[in-house]
Design a protein around this motif. Structure first.
Motif, PDB file in Angstrom:
ATOM      1  N   GLU A 154       0.732  -1.241   0.006  1.00  0.00           N
ATOM      2  CA  GLU A 154       0.203  -0.016   0.114  1.00  0.00           C
ATOM      3  C   GLU A 154       0.868   1.249  -0.088  1.00  0.00           C
ATOM      4  O   GLU A 154       2.001   1.317   0.145  1.00  0.00           O
ATOM      5  CB  GLU A 154      -1.018   0.056   1.131  1.00  0.00           C
ATOM      6  N   ARG A 161       1.658  -4.686   5.786  1.00  0.00           N
ATOM      7  CA  ARG A 161       1.139  -6.161   5.521  1.00  0.00           C
ATOM      8  C   ARG A 161       1.312  -5.952   3.759  1.00  0.00           C
ATOM      9  O   ARG A 161       1.878  -4.885   3.319  1.00  0.00           O
ATOM     10  CB  ARG A 161      -0.212  -6.142   5.560  1.00  0.00           C
ATOM     11  N   GLY A 163       0.012  -7.526   0.200  1.00  0.00           N
ATOM     12  CA  GLY A 163      -1.378  -7.963  -0.615  1.00  0.00           C
ATOM     13  C   GLY A 163      -0.912  -9.033  -1.592  1.00  0.00           C
ATOM     14  O   GLY A 163      -0.011  -8.611  -2.231  1.00  0.00           O
ATOM     15  N   VAL A 172      -7.600  -7.963  -4.225  1.00  0.00           N
ATOM     16  CA  VAL A 172      -6.560  -8.359  -3.240  1.00  0.00           C
ATOM     17  C   VAL A 172      -7.331  -9.792  -2.692  1.00  0.00           C
ATOM     18  O   VAL A 172      -8.217  -9.702  -2.126  1.00  0.00           O
ATOM     19  CB  VAL A 172      -6.049  -7.706  -2.199  1.00  0.00           C
ATOM     20  N   ARG A 174      -5.585 -12.138  -0.363  1.00  0.00           N
ATOM     21  CA  ARG A 174      -5.271 -12.155   0.783  1.00  0.00           C
ATOM     22  C   ARG A 174      -4.215 -11.180   1.208  1.00  0.00           C
ATOM     23  O   ARG A 174      -3.556 -10.761   0.381  1.00  0.00           O
ATOM     24  CB  ARG A 174      -4.714 -13.808   0.916  1.00  0.00           C
ATOM     25  N   TRP A 175      -4.472 -10.645   2.664  1.00  0.00           N
ATOM     26  CA  TRP A 175      -3.159  -9.969   3.130  1.00  0.00           C
ATOM     27  C   TRP A 175      -2.232 -10.777   3.788  1.00  0.00           C
ATOM     28  O   TRP A 175      -2.837 -11.392   4.844  1.00  0.00           O
ATOM     29  CB  TRP A 175      -3.938  -8.797   3.811  1.00  0.00           C
TER      30      TRP A 175
END
Length: 408
Positions: A154, A161, A163, A172, A174-175
């Motif tokens: 991000e 995190r 993505g 997305v 899954r993070w």
């Protein structure tokens, strides 16, 4: 055919052809069915272009069965998609098993009174249209081999995190939370592992170094100001993030503010740039963060030449060695001895297409200024196939767009 019949038919075919069925097959069948329905809708809307690009993001139940990628990209790579009139590109660029998965532009934005931040904006290949579409959500994008998934960060760095972006849907899936701030990402050659470089501060933050002729602030990264702390090796398929341990790395060596790690070809070690007396060279570390010697087939490579080893590992791409009017040549060497084998057209070798062809930046002919274009070059031939239009160099010495290549 209803859902139950579809599952039964697939189970029967798999049992006859492959033996015991792996767990979770029914779920995969239903997932593929949903994606096939989405492909049919997209195909009706986008026609032939959709057929060209959709398989970038759609996993198949059986390898090659029902795959809708162009046959030339599956049979060894005779097909080439060139856009010599486009810079930046708007439509798919590809050669053999390698495609331009994305590109990005950069600009420096003021950050407070005495700093600036280098901000990337990405254009990702849209699976439904075969065109590159702007996506402002991400500060960093790494595309996995196969071009089905991209790892993304991000906007605020270091990110907490990672993505996993489905390139077919743009969503997305899954993070992955991380315990140390991440500023850079890279996949292993086989795509099974993801490498995250960790930093204490944003690696794209630069101090002000004065003003230009028009009174505008000028920012440059401090070559000794990196806050890099180490790296994390992740298994993107591990839902529980088991084994995603952070490894510190020695910081006695000088390195730039952004100095991301990348995997060695075999994935058993990582490397990063060195600057100063050994500029262009690289330092290797094992996966626990200890300095180690370079692998035998990578000791003569340079961190700033993206192509590195040929697919079969027998040739090494090195830097520019010769320039003549309207042409540049780079060195191809034995990776173990460093001895030059031949030269190939191109001022900067970016990616291997196969064991004889590469994608390179090469100068445009008949121009005073150096305005490089993406070109397909071949060992043993002086001919080039132009893949893109010429890019421009801006006042701050950066180019107006940078490519991100990945293997199909």
């Amino acid at each position: 055919m209803n859902v139950e019949e579809l599952v039964r038919e697939t189970l029967r075919e798999t049992a006859e052809a492959q033996g015991p069925v792996a767990p979770g097959l029914a779920d995969r069948v239903l997932a593929v069915r949903r994606r096939r329905r989405a492909r049919r809708i997209a195909a009706a809307a986008a026609g032939t272009v959709a057929v060209l690009a959709l398989a970038v993001g759609v996993p198949q139940l059986d390898s090659g069965k029902g795959d809708v990628r162009p046959a030339g990209l599956l049979d060894g790579g005779s097909e080439t998609y060139a856009r010599p009139d486009q810079s930046p590109p708007r439509e798919l660029i590809a050669a053999g098993q390698v495609a331009l998965a994305a590109y990005y532009t950069t600009e420096t934005q003021a950050e407070g009174d005495d700093h600036g931040r280098l901000v990337r904006t990405y254009w990702l290949l849209d699976a439904a249209t075969g065109r590159y579409e702007k996506d402002t959500r991400w500060s960093y994008v790494a595309v996995a081999p196969g071009m089905r998934t991209a790892a993304v960060l991000e906007r605020t760095l270091p990110a907490q995190r990672i993505g996993l972006l489905d390139l077919a849907t743009g969503e997305v899936e899954r993070w992955i939370p991380v315990g140390h701030g991440v500023g850079g990402l890279a996949y292993s050659y086989d795509g099974t592992r993801l490498l995250a470089t960790t930093y204490e501060q944003d690696p794209d933050l630069m101090p002000e170094r004065g003003v230009d002729e028009e009174g505008e602030p000028v920012y440059f990264a401090d070559p000794e100001g990196s806050t890099r702390t180490g790296f994390i090796v992740l298994d993107p398929a591990d839902q529980n993030e088991n084994g995603n341990a952070w490894s510190s790395a020695p910081d006695e060596q000088r390195f730039n503010a952004r100095s991301d790690f990348a995997f060695s070809r075999d994935g058993r070690s990582v490397y990063a740039q060195l600057v100063g007396e050994r500029d262009g060279m690289q330092q290797f570390y094992d996966l626990a963060g200890n300095e180690v010697a370079a692998p035998a087939n990578e000791r003569h490579l340079r961190w700033d030449v993206g192509a590195r080893l040929s697919p079969d590992g027998t040739l090494a791409a090195l830097g520019l060695t010769k320039e003549v009017p309207d042409k540049s040549y780079s060195s191809i060497r034995d990776p173990r001895t460093g001895k030059e084998i031949t030269k190939v057209r191109g001022g900067e070798l970016i990616a291997w297409v196969d064991d004889r062809r590469l994608i390179a930046w090469e100068r445009s002919a008949g121009e005073e200024l150096y305005r490089p274009r993406l070109a397909l070059v071949t060992i043993g031939s002086d001919e080039v196939t132009w893949l893109s239009g010429a890019r421009e160099q801006r006042a701050d010495t950066r180019w107006n767009w940078e490519p991100v290549f990945a293997r199909w």
